[in-house]
Scaffold this motif. Structure first.
Motif, short mmCIF file in Angstrom:
data_model
loop_
_atom_site.label_atom_id
_atom_site.label_comp_id
_atom_site.label_asym_id
_atom_site.label_seq_id
_atom_site.Cartn_x
_atom_site.Cartn_y
_atom_site.Cartn_z
N ASN A 132 -35.71 52.35 13.10
CA ASN A 132 -36.69 51.95 12.08
C ASN A 132 -36.25 50.60 11.51
OD1 ASN A 132 -38.28 51.55 9.81
ND2 ASN A 132 -38.27 53.71 9.20
N PRO A 172 -33.01 55.87 5.73
CA PRO A 172 -34.14 56.03 6.64
C PRO A 172 -33.85 57.01 7.78
CG PRO A 172 -33.75 53.72 6.15
CD PRO A 172 -32.57 54.47 5.62
N LYS A 186 -35.44 61.05 9.60
CA LYS A 186 -35.51 62.49 9.38
C LYS A 186 -34.16 63.12 9.75
CE LYS A 186 -40.47 62.90 10.42
NZ LYS A 186 -41.47 63.52 11.31
N ASP A 229 -40.95 60.43 3.35
CA ASP A 229 -41.15 59.60 4.53
C ASP A 229 -41.08 58.10 4.21
OD1 ASP A 229 -41.67 59.06 7.18
OD2 ASP A 229 -43.85 59.25 6.99
N PRO A 230 -40.16 57.34 4.84
CA PRO A 230 -39.34 57.71 5.99
C PRO A 230 -37.88 58.02 5.63
CG PRO A 230 -39.33 55.34 5.76
CD PRO A 230 -40.13 55.86 4.59
#
Length: 479
Positions: free
Chosen positions: A306, A325, A327, A389-390
């Motif tokens: 990202n 950043p 998940k 998110d994110p």
């Protein structure tokens, strides 16, 4: 695992694997590699040899090594991950990942894709499993590296060479710090040191003999990492609560940033602050070392694919927030992070390895011990972990009121200041007896019972099902 039969296979060392099955009726069965026939996988022995005609729907399987992946076995053989799915196993717990290129996380991915809940053993068990499988893991890692040369998998940018860079793109200060902090006897830029960086897959040699850093090397040791990775930065902001705001950007080599952040935090956080009932009197507002460790976790585990998001640090009178950043890495779940039970899987293994070598972090952890011990070590509320998110967001409340404001459940808002400390105590330990709670805080039995009953009423804790007069009765955090 330790009972596994060593195979007469000269091609490669066989792994030691143990498996345990908890069936729906509560009965337990177990197996080890080669138990009934040399070479048979533990899961195959357990599911197909010992329980072929039994309905295992809803069972829980434990295995010390990641189950082999679909496609890893030549037909007509079936992989262990397929057997697990076919048996309708509900939950799988594995010890360590299998780096064998025929598996390499694909077993985990296949199980998750097919609806199996996957978890990893607690960190305390990893080292023993790894030590017992030392020869196999060395071979598997070597074969993995070979396989990627022949048939490269899609790899992240940070694992590829950083084009248009060379040794001059790396910071002498950063590399020297790495040597010093890791306790290495090697000399900066010596042939031996260059060779070690190659072995660590941080340098590659071109056909012309030039040494080219990988993206990981640029992130870890680069003079200007953001020339290649614009997202490689920690953005910091402090709001003093009086209208005054200060900001800072940390853009150096990753291994230099933790010390820089800690120095900045010491400068911007006032020297004293009253944290209400979490500790009486004037105390340091927040330990800078905790922020430093949280930043290390954020930069190590963030998603560098990202390129639009950066690690963020924000300090206000009410809270300290760190955003990273990406998940959670499967099979780590947000719930595991929130309960401080997440294990060792790392998104960026080279970064994790180097930081571990420098004693900046534990290679097998993701900061869970630091977070879990906030109350006992620093007399501070436990942090709250969410996903916005994110970013994975770690919020450190700095006051009792902030705990209520940032809690994940409305039930916490019903607690008084003493009860807030009490529920953190239970969360930290996961379960306690009434006597432990009473003695730790110096409460009377009546007061301890009042707190614990309130926690039960609000659903913040549950009991362990024993009779309340039983000496084994416990209150369990309902995370």
């Amino acid at each position: 695992m330790k009972k596994s039969v060593v195979e007469n296979n000269k091609k490669y060392p066989s792994p030691h694997v143990g498996a345990v099955l908890i069936k729906p009726d509560g009965s337990v069965d177990k197996a080890y590699r080669g138990e009934l026939r040399e070479g048979d996988h533990a899961e195959y022995t357990l599911l197909d040899k010992k329980n072929r005609d039994i309905d295992l729907t809803g069972s829980i399987l434990f295995a010390t090594l990641e189950p082999c992946a679909k496609g890893a076995r030549n037909a007509p053989k079936v992989s262990c991950s397929e057997r697990i799915v076919n048996a309708r196993i509900a939950e799988v717990w594995f010890g360590i990942e299998d780096p064998n290129p025929t598996v390499d996380h694909e077993g985990i991915d296949y199980l998750i894709k097919n609806g199996v809940k996957v978890f990893q053993f607690d960190r305390e068990f990893h080292k023993e499993i790894e030590e017992y499988n030392n020869k196999f893991l060395k071979w598997a890692n070597f074969k993995n590296a070979e396989a990627r040369k022949v048939k490269p998998k899609p790899i992240k940018k940070i694992n590829q060479i950083a084009e248009n860079t060379n040794l001059d793109s790396l910071s002498k200060d950063a590399l020297s710090k790495f040597l010093e902090d890791s306790g290495s006897n090697l000399v900066y830029n010596s042939p031996e040191f260059i060779d070690e960086l190659i072995q660590m897959e941080l340098l590659e040699q071109s056909a012309e003999g030039e040494y080219i850093p990988t993206g990981n090397a640029i992130l870890l040791f680069g003079k200007k990492p953001r020339l290649k990775f614009e997202q490689a930065s920690v953005k910091a902001k402090v709001d003093f609560g009086n209208g005054e705001i200060d900001t800072e950007s940390f853009d150096d080599a990753l291994i230099l940033i933790p010390d820089q952040v800690e120095a900045w935090v010491k400068k911007v956080i006032p020297e004293s602050f009253d944290r209400s009932k979490f500790k009486a009197g004037k105390v340091p507002l927040f330990p800078p070392k905790v922020v430093r460790e949280a930043i290390i976790n954020a930069i190590i585990h963030r998603d560098y694919d990202n390129d639009m998001a950066k690690v963020q640090l924000e300090i206000t009178p009410e809270k300290i927030t760190i955003k990273s950043p990406g998940k959670p890495v499967s099979p780590i779940t947000l719930e595991a992070l929130q309960n401080f039970t997440a294990t060792s899987l790392s998104r960026n293994k080279k970064l994790t390895f180097v930081f571990n070598q420098m004693h900046l972090m534990e290679e097998t952890g993701v900061g869970m011990d630091t977070y879990r011990e906030m109350r006992s070590k620093h007399h501070l509320p436990l942090p709250v972990i969410t996903y916005d998110d994110p970013n994975i967001v770690v919020t450190f409340p700095r006051t009792a009121d902030a705990v209520r404001d940032f809690s994940l459940t409305d039930a916490v808002a019903q607690l008084n200041d003493e009860e807030l400390v009490g529920i953190d105590f239970i969360k930290e330990r996961n379960e306690v007896s009434r006597k432990e709670y009473e003695e730790y805080f110096g409460f009377t039995a009546r007061k301890a019972n009042r707190h614990l009953n309130h926690f039960l009423e609000t659903g913040l804790v549950r009991d362990n099902g024993k009779g309340k007069t039983s000496p084994n009765y416990r209150y369990i955090y309902n995370g």
